[in-house]
Write a protein that holds these residues in place. Structure first.
Motif, PDB file in Angstrom:
ATOM      1  N   LYS A   1       0.839  -1.200   0.000  1.00  0.00           N
ATOM      2  CA  LYS A   1       0.000   0.000   0.000  1.00  0.00           C
ATOM      3  C   LYS A   1       0.873   1.248   0.000  1.00  0.00           C
ATOM      4  O   LYS A   1       2.004   1.233   0.505  1.00  0.00           O
ATOM      5  N   ALA A   2       0.302   2.313  -0.505  1.00  0.00           N
ATOM      6  CA  ALA A   2       1.064   3.561  -0.643  1.00  0.00           C
ATOM      7  C   ALA A   2       1.513   4.102   0.708  1.00  0.00           C
ATOM      8  O   ALA A   2       0.748   4.096   1.679  1.00  0.00           O
ATOM      9  N   ASN A   3       2.753   4.594   0.739  1.00  0.00           N
ATOM     10  CA  ASN A   3       3.205   5.345   1.911  1.00  0.00           C
ATOM     11  C   ASN A   3       2.511   6.700   1.894  1.00  0.00           C
ATOM     12  O   ASN A   3       2.493   7.372   0.856  1.00  0.00           O
ATOM     13  N   PRO A   4       1.978   7.106   3.022  1.00  0.00           N
ATOM     14  CA  PRO A   4       1.324   8.411   3.034  1.00  0.00           C
ATOM     15  C   PRO A   4       2.338   9.547   3.014  1.00  0.00           C
ATOM     16  O   PRO A   4       3.382   9.477   3.668  1.00  0.00           O
ATOM     17  N   ILE A   5       2.023  10.576   2.243  1.00  0.00           N
ATOM     18  CA  ILE A   5       2.863  11.788   2.218  1.00  0.00           C
ATOM     19  C   ILE A   5       2.252  12.744   3.242  1.00  0.00           C
ATOM     20  O   ILE A   5       1.214  13.351   2.986  1.00  0.00           O
ATOM     21  N   GLN A   6       2.874  12.838   4.375  1.00  0.00           N
ATOM     22  CA  GLN A   6       2.274  13.614   5.457  1.00  0.00           C
ATOM     23  C   GLN A   6       2.515  15.105   5.307  1.00  0.00           C
ATOM     24  O   GLN A   6       1.790  15.904   5.877  1.00  0.00           O
ATOM     25  N   LYS A   7       3.546  15.469   4.574  1.00  0.00           N
ATOM     26  CA  LYS A   7       3.729  16.900   4.307  1.00  0.00           C
ATOM     27  C   LYS A   7       4.374  17.053   2.927  1.00  0.00           C
ATOM     28  O   LYS A   7       5.113  16.158   2.465  1.00  0.00           O
ATOM     29  N   PRO A   8       4.095  18.167   2.279  1.00  0.00           N
ATOM     30  CA  PRO A   8       4.503  18.308   0.874  1.00  0.00           C
ATOM     31  C   PRO A   8       6.020  18.252   0.684  1.00  0.00           C
ATOM     32  O   PRO A   8       6.487  17.889  -0.404  1.00  0.00           O
ATOM     33  N   GLU A   9       6.762  18.578   1.704  1.00  0.00           N
ATOM     34  CA  GLU A   9       8.223  18.544   1.563  1.00  0.00           C
ATOM     35  C   GLU A   9       8.726  17.140   1.231  1.00  0.00           C
ATOM     36  O   GLU A   9       9.777  16.976   0.583  1.00  0.00           O
ATOM     37  N   ILE A  10       7.988  16.129   1.681  1.00  0.00           N
ATOM     38  CA  ILE A  10       8.385  14.744   1.347  1.00  0.00           C
ATOM     39  C   ILE A  10       8.278  14.533  -0.168  1.00  0.00           C
ATOM     40  O   ILE A  10       9.170  13.966  -0.806  1.00  0.00           O
ATOM     41  N   ALA A  11       7.188  15.017  -0.730  1.00  0.00           N
ATOM     42  CA  ALA A  11       7.018  14.894  -2.185  1.00  0.00           C
ATOM     43  C   ALA A  11       8.131  15.637  -2.908  1.00  0.00           C
ATOM     44  O   ALA A  11       8.700  15.135  -3.893  1.00  0.00           O
ATOM     45  N   VAL A  12       8.446  16.816  -2.422  1.00  0.00           N
ATOM     46  CA  VAL A  12       9.505  17.618  -3.052  1.00  0.00           C
ATOM     47  C   VAL A  12      10.826  16.849  -3.029  1.00  0.00           C
ATOM     48  O   VAL A  12      11.539  16.772  -4.041  1.00  0.00           O
ATOM     49  N   ALA A  13      11.136  16.258  -1.879  1.00  0.00           N
ATOM     50  CA  ALA A  13      12.391  15.512  -1.757  1.00  0.00           C
ATOM     51  C   ALA A  13      12.425  14.353  -2.737  1.00  0.00           C
ATOM     52  O   ALA A  13      13.453  14.090  -3.386  1.00  0.00           O
ATOM     53  N   MET A  14      11.321  13.668  -2.874  1.00  0.00           N
ATOM     54  CA  MET A  14      11.257  12.528  -3.806  1.00  0.00           C
ATOM     55  C   MET A  14      11.456  13.005  -5.248  1.00  0.00           C
ATOM     56  O   MET A  14      12.166  12.371  -6.030  1.00  0.00           O
ATOM     57  N   ILE A  15      10.831  14.103  -5.584  1.00  0.00           N
ATOM     58  CA  ILE A  15      10.930  14.602  -6.965  1.00  0.00           C
ATOM     59  C   ILE A  15      12.367  15.059  -7.238  1.00  0.00           C
ATOM     60  O   ILE A  15      12.933  14.787  -8.300  1.00  0.00           O
ATOM     61  N   LYS A  16      12.951  15.756  -6.258  1.00  0.00           N
ATOM     62  CA  LYS A  16      14.321  16.242  -6.462  1.00  0.00           C
ATOM     63  C   LYS A  16      15.328  15.096  -6.542  1.00  0.00           C
ATOM     64  O   LYS A  16      16.345  15.187  -7.231  1.00  0.00           O
ATOM     65  N   LYS A  17      15.009  14.029  -5.828  1.00  0.00           N
ATOM     66  CA  LYS A  17      15.910  12.875  -5.817  1.00  0.00           C
ATOM     67  C   LYS A  17      15.867  12.111  -7.152  1.00  0.00           C
ATOM     68  O   LYS A  17      16.843  11.482  -7.566  1.00  0.00           O
ATOM     69  N   ALA A  18      14.719  12.187  -7.799  1.00  0.00           N
ATOM     70  CA  ALA A  18      14.563  11.423  -9.049  1.00  0.00           C
ATOM     71  C   ALA A  18      15.392  12.047 -10.163  1.00  0.00           C
ATOM     72  O   ALA A  18      15.518  13.269 -10.247  1.00  0.00           O
ATOM     73  N   SER A  19      15.943  11.195 -11.005  1.00  0.00           N
ATOM     74  CA  SER A  19      16.716  11.745 -12.113  1.00  0.00           C
ATOM     75  C   SER A  19      15.863  11.903 -13.372  1.00  0.00           C
ATOM     76  O   SER A  19      16.171  12.729 -14.224  1.00  0.00           O
ATOM     77  N   ARG A  20      14.792  11.110 -13.499  1.00  0.00           N
ATOM     78  CA  ARG A  20      13.963  11.215 -14.708  1.00  0.00           C
ATOM     79  C   ARG A  20      12.470  11.142 -14.334  1.00  0.00           C
ATOM     80  O   ARG A  20      11.775  10.185 -14.683  1.00  0.00           O
ATOM     81  N   PRO A  21      11.996  12.148 -13.650  1.00  0.00           N
ATOM     82  CA  PRO A  21      10.570  12.124 -13.292  1.00  0.00           C
ATOM     83  C   PRO A  21       9.694  12.570 -14.466  1.00  0.00           C
ATOM     84  O   PRO A  21      10.166  13.311 -15.348  1.00  0.00           O
ATOM     85  N   ILE A  22       8.448  12.128 -14.482  1.00  0.00           N
ATOM     86  CA  ILE A  22       7.452  12.707 -15.405  1.00  0.00           C
ATOM     87  C   ILE A  22       6.159  12.927 -14.626  1.00  0.00           C
ATOM     88  O   ILE A  22       5.906  12.268 -13.609  1.00  0.00           O
ATOM     89  N   LEU A  23       5.359  13.841 -15.139  1.00  0.00           N
ATOM     90  CA  LEU A  23       4.068  14.156 -14.520  1.00  0.00           C
ATOM     91  C   LEU A  23       2.965  13.843 -15.528  1.00  0.00           C
ATOM     92  O   LEU A  23       2.952  14.405 -16.634  1.00  0.00           O
ATOM     93  N   ILE A  24       2.060  12.946 -15.156  1.00  0.00           N
ATOM     94  CA  ILE A  24       0.933  12.596 -16.023  1.00  0.00           C
ATOM     95  C   ILE A  24      -0.296  13.356 -15.527  1.00  0.00           C
ATOM     96  O   ILE A  24      -0.665  13.247 -14.352  1.00  0.00           O
ATOM     97  N   VAL A  25      -0.898  14.118 -16.429  1.00  0.00           N
ATOM     98  CA  VAL A  25      -2.028  14.975 -16.047  1.00  0.00           C
ATOM     99  C   VAL A  25      -3.285  14.525 -16.783  1.00  0.00           C
ATOM    100  O   VAL A  25      -3.306  14.460 -18.009  1.00  0.00           O
ATOM    101  N   GLY A  26      -4.320  14.221 -16.012  1.00  0.00           N
ATOM    102  CA  GLY A  26      -5.564  13.720 -16.598  1.00  0.00           C
ATOM    103  C   GLY A  26      -6.628  14.788 -16.746  1.00  0.00           C
ATOM    104  O   GLY A  26      -6.417  15.970 -16.445  1.00  0.00           O
TER     105      GLY A  26
END
Lengths: 782, 180
Positions: free
Chosen positions: B16-41
């Motif tokens: 199951k998904a790890n909860p992102i309790q604060k947006p800084e966690i998401a930021v850290a994950m995105i910055k850590k990634a070398s090839r992220p993409i964003l899919i927009v529906g």
């Protein structure tokens, strides 16, 4: 073809060669076959006879799995967690399990249509006899059963001939379902191949059901001008007793209509239908009315409009009985497949059953004799209507406002709503006296009632929505063309060439159920867009109802605005679910009548023809059922792409091509044997689209076929580009994959195309005589 | 905020998904990634927060973070109307199908994405695509930026209000150089 059982017994016979005593000869079948067409390679194909063909398709269109459940719970080793590569106790992985579920769904769908066909054929044989001739279109339809001819090699001429066809279907469905047992099939692609098999058999079962009922019950026979039928709750005269039939099997309804006519009550009562029974009622009796698609069952029952509810089979809400009881409407279950727990009163005197239902002594009965269903339903409706006085189960506006104040705003209604409708805000507004947000939900609500099941304070939320939208509901009065059945041979002759050459840009079949993401208007808009562009638009089932439920600026419904012919710009409703077989039949008849390809037991060649040449696409915008899965599967095996709306993603497996992999798009040129890259035409075999705008662009693109002439390709590309620009705001980026020579480029778009082709380093190629089958390659001349 | 699946029946088994309790966690994950993409529906134009459409928040984020955008359905036109050109557009099924192919080299042909951000698809479609990625691209990290808990993602925000969602998206954008 005729066949019969022969049994000869000779006690004693003197002959020139000696004395014969006690000779007994039994012949299972004597075949009088006057169909001269030679038998093809795969009459009555077994489970694996077309496996090679399936694998050709599955190699181009590989499954993309989106498991709807991480577990398998089908045997007592389980539950097994199959997450991310884990195998279950039986060894199966999630890919195979996902395909296995697809196979099970398709087998259920095929069994349902075939079981329906078996019931109809048995009943009609009992009533009309085995020798009753099949007639689906008089002199206009000589190829009366194209799917059956193609798959089984049988050319049925009488009702009795259909029995052997059904025996084949029943055997194959049993094999398909058995392959899903634990420890049988284990490979995902083999599961897929078997799902295709179930889908192919399903098309045969549907065809049998429909040609039997068309022939005997005098339904419209391939008639482009089949009558326009009144549709919608607003078209029903609720001052009269109302009998509502729900389901798919017309046989009990025929009993009702016949009894009503015999009793001269036909102008004193209303017979209305929901779902496909509605269609087949109107094919039998043009004064019957269509209330609406499957999703409107609760609306109509809770609204109190029905004095008697008759349930036959398929897609019937299993709580219809509980709902009907709340409005004191007696229920008659009329199918062995859907007994609802009622006592079987088939052998009781009709008047005794009527008395019990009218008095409320019993709320519902099971009657398996359609004539008795007719008598009981009519008598009960007549007697109970003045007592019920259309009692409904809807709250008043004041009650809604008051009850809404008890809402805890817990969001469980929204979180249980398949549409994610913003119900809590609408309830909050209602509590404050504003019903407008609830009214806004009316069009998008699919009528499932899950919101009510989730509500911790037991608010009748769906009833709130119905009441808030009551004005719209009561005004719903539109027109739908009665199901015409088959496509005439002469219509095929007229359009065969322009379809295959691409000059009619495509055939769009808008079929299936009403699990729409945002109401039925999208179906209307899509049909109108493509009919206006001179595509041939074919409808069936609940989608055919939605297509007729809206009007243009002149007040005309789709069926009034466009012709009912199988022609460019036609919008033709073939009929109920089982009439979907005529859509496959039309495709098959193009190969047979226009291209002179033999049908008999010649599946692979015909499918190869259709796949490479016929720009046909199916759209099941609101598909929900297992039957919809098997219908789609039948088209997959014919190589016809199928699109589903967003809820269709829950079928959990798509069949997708990869336009970025050129190696996937080679065909043979039958003239030379050379391999030719024809691009992604069509790109996908099964795809979910997210919005109606996307659907329109993808439909235009999926009509492209390798065989298109330059003129046809140019027309198809101009539609694709036009829709792409309108809805995506830009030129397509994949045009270089579809241009073979500069002649393919639409004249008015030459500059824009040229820029893209240059940027993509495009190279000219040839237009082949396309086939995936090496055996179709003709020898090169010396 | 709750880590129950937004649609009640969307239950995951053991992963199951790890909860992102604060947006800084998401930021850290995105910055850590070398090839992220964003899919927009397609809900990008259906959801409104503080008088702005979701798509406007996403354009701000994409410009700030330089994460390439894949627009699904007809969203490419909506981006173009607003003067932003997404890196690619294709159906939601097509991008999902490419992501489960380890050979796929991304929109630019330079390598497979290592982090996929999803937002604005109909909940059930997004859940199914995330399920497909969970099962068939187990090495790929997935994160939803919706305000609805998605159990099949690797990382998901818990269920949250529109106000909280808007705040989270603004914080995320602000943490990138271009979002200052």
């Amino acid at each position: 073809m005729t066949s019969k059982n022969v049994h000869v017994k000779i006690d004693e016979m003197k002959t020139s060669t000696g004395l014969i005593k006690n000779l007994e000869v039994s012949i299972g079948k004597l075949v009088n076959d006057n169909w001269t067409e030679p038998m093809g390679p795969t009459p009555m194909p077994s489970l694996t006879a077309l496996r090679d063909w399936d694998m050709k398709l599955l190699n181009k269109y590989k499954p993309f799995y989106m498991p709807d459940c991480d577990l398998c719970c089908l045997c007592t080793f389980g539950k097994c967690d199959l997450t991310a590569g884990k195998r279950g106790a039986c060894g199966l992985d999630i890919a195979a399990q996902s395909s296995r579920i697809v196979l099970i769904a398709c087998s259920i769908g095929a069994a349902t249509h075939t079981g329906h066909a078996r019931h109809v054929v048995d009943h009609l044989i009992e009533k009309y006899g085995r020798r009753f001739p099949l007639d689906v279109g008089g002199l206009n339809v000589k190829v009366e059963a194209p799917v059956t001819r193609l798959v089984t090699g049988i050319k049925p001429e009488t009702l009795g001939d259909l029995e052997e066809v059904l025996e084949y279907c029943e055997t194959q469905i049993t094999h398909c379902l058995s392959a899903a047992h634990t420890g049988q099939e284990g490979n995902n692609l083999d599961f897929e191949s078997k799902a295709f098999h179930a889908g192919m058999v399903d098309q045969v079962g549907m065809e049998v059901a429909d040609i039997a009922q068309i022939s005997t019950l005098n339904f419209p026979k391939a008639d482009p001008e089949a009558p326009l039928i009144k549709m919608g709750i607003g078209s029903v005269d609720t001052s009269k007793p109302v009998i509502m039939c729900i389901g798919h099997n017309v046989v009990p309804s025929v009993g009702i209509i016949d009894y009503m006519k015999e009793s001269k009550l036909d102008d004193k009562m209303e017979v209305v239908g929901l779902c496909c029974t509605a269609f087949d009622n109107t094919r039998y009796y043009d004064r019957a009315k269509i209330v609406g698609p499957i999703s409107w069952q609760l609306r109509f029952i809770r609204g109190g409009f029905a004095d008697v509810v008759v349930l036959d089979e398929q897609c019937v809400r299993t709580d219809a009985f509980d709902e009907a009881r709340k409005v004191h409407a007696p229920v008659i279950a009329a199918s062995e497949k859907n007994c609802m727990g009622f006592k079987n009163r088939t052998n009781d005197p009709a008047d005794e059953i009527v008395a019990d239902l009218v008095s409320g002594k019993v709320p519902g009965v099971l009657i398996l004799d359609p004539e008795k269903v007719g008598e009981v339903a009519v008598k009960v409706a007549k007697q109970i209507a003045p007592i019920r006085k259309k009692m409904n189960n809807l709250p008043s506006i004041d009650e809604i406002k008051s009850l809404a104040k008890t809402c805890r705003q817990c969001n469980l209604c929204q979180r249980s709503c398949p549409q994610d409708l913003i119900i809590p805000a609408a309830i909050k507004a209602a509590a404050e006296g504003n019903l407008a947000p609830l009214t806004d939900l009316y069009e998008e609500c699919i009528g499932c009632g899950r919101c009510e099941e989730a509500c911790p304070v037991k608010l009748q939320i769906h009833s709130f929505i119905i009441k808030a939208g009551e004005k719209f509901m009561l005004e719903e009065s539109n027109l739908c063309r009665a199901g015409r059945g088959a496509v005439q041979d002469v219509e095929i002759r007229n359009v065969g060439s322009p379809i295959v050459l691409g000059e009619i840009p495509g055939i769009l079949a808008v079929v299936g159920c009403s699990n729409y993401p945002h109401g039925g208007k999208d179906v209307y808009d899509i049909c109108r867009e493509f009919a206006s562009r001179r595509y041939i638009v074919v409808t069936s089932g609940c989608s055919a109802m939605s297509a007729g439920s809206y009007r243009n600026e002149e007040g005309k419904t789709l069926y009034e605005e466009f012709s009912g012919g199988f022609e460019a710009g036609g919008v033709l409703n073939v009929g109920s679910c089982v009439a979907n077989s005529h859509i496959a039949g039309a495709a098959i008849k193009v190969a047979n009548i226009f291209a002179k390809r033999n049908l008999r037991g010649n599946y692979e060649e015909i499918a190869d023809y259709i796949h490479n040449r016929l720009g046909a696409v199916g759209l099941a915008w609101g598909a929900y059922s297992q039957k919809a899965a098997s219908i789609a599967s039948g088209f997959w095996r014919l190589g016809v792409p199928v699109l589903v709306g967003p809820h269709g993603a829950k079928y959990r497996r798509m069949l997708l091509g990869r336009e970025d992999k050129p190696e996937d798009w080679d065909v043979y040129d039958a003239r030379t044997g050379n391999k030719v890259n024809v691009g992604p035409a069509p790109e996908h075999l099964f795809q979910t689209v997210e919005t109606p705008q996307e659907a329109m662009v993808v439909i235009a693109k999926l009509c492209i076929r390798p065989n298109d002439t330059w003129k046809g390709r140019s027309i198809k590309l101009s539609h694709y580009v036009d829709l792409h620009k309108r809805y995506y705001g830009c030129m397509p980026q994949d045009l270089h994959l579809f241009v073979r020579t500069m002649a393919d480029v639409p004249m008015t778009l030459k500059d824009e195309f040229t820029k893209i082709l240059e940027a993509k380093n495009w190279k000219e190629t040839v237009i082949p005589d396309p086939t995936l089958l090496p055996r179709m390659i003709r020898k090169m001349k010396e | 905020m709750s880590c129950e699946p937004w649609q009640c029946a969307e239950i995951a088994a053991t992963k199951k998904a790890n909860p992102i309790q604060k947006p800084e966690i998401a930021v850290a994950m995105i910055k850590k990634a070398s090839r992220p993409i964003l899919i927009v529906g397609s809900n990008a134009t259906e959801r409104w927060m503080e008088g702005k459409q979701l798509i406007e928040y996403l354009i701000d984020f994409a410009k700030a973070s330089k994460v390439p955008v894949v627009a699904t359905a007809h969203m490419v036109g909506e981006f173009l109307k607003r003067g932003y050109e997404p890196a690619g557009f294709m159906s939601a099924m097509d991008i999902g199908n490419r992501l489960v192919d380890p050979e796929w080299q991304g929109l630019d042909g330079k390598g497979h994405p290592d982090l996929v951000l999803l937002i604005g698809l109909p909940y059930y479609m997004e859940a199914l695509i995330l399920s497909g990625l969970k099962h068939f691209a187990p090495d790929l990290k997935t994160m939803t930026l919706d305000n609805l808990y998605h159990p099949h993602a690797s990382w998901s925000f818990p269920n949250a209000t529109l106000e909280e969602w808007a705040a989270n998206l603004k914080v995320i954008t602000s943490k990138f150089e271009g979002g200052q």
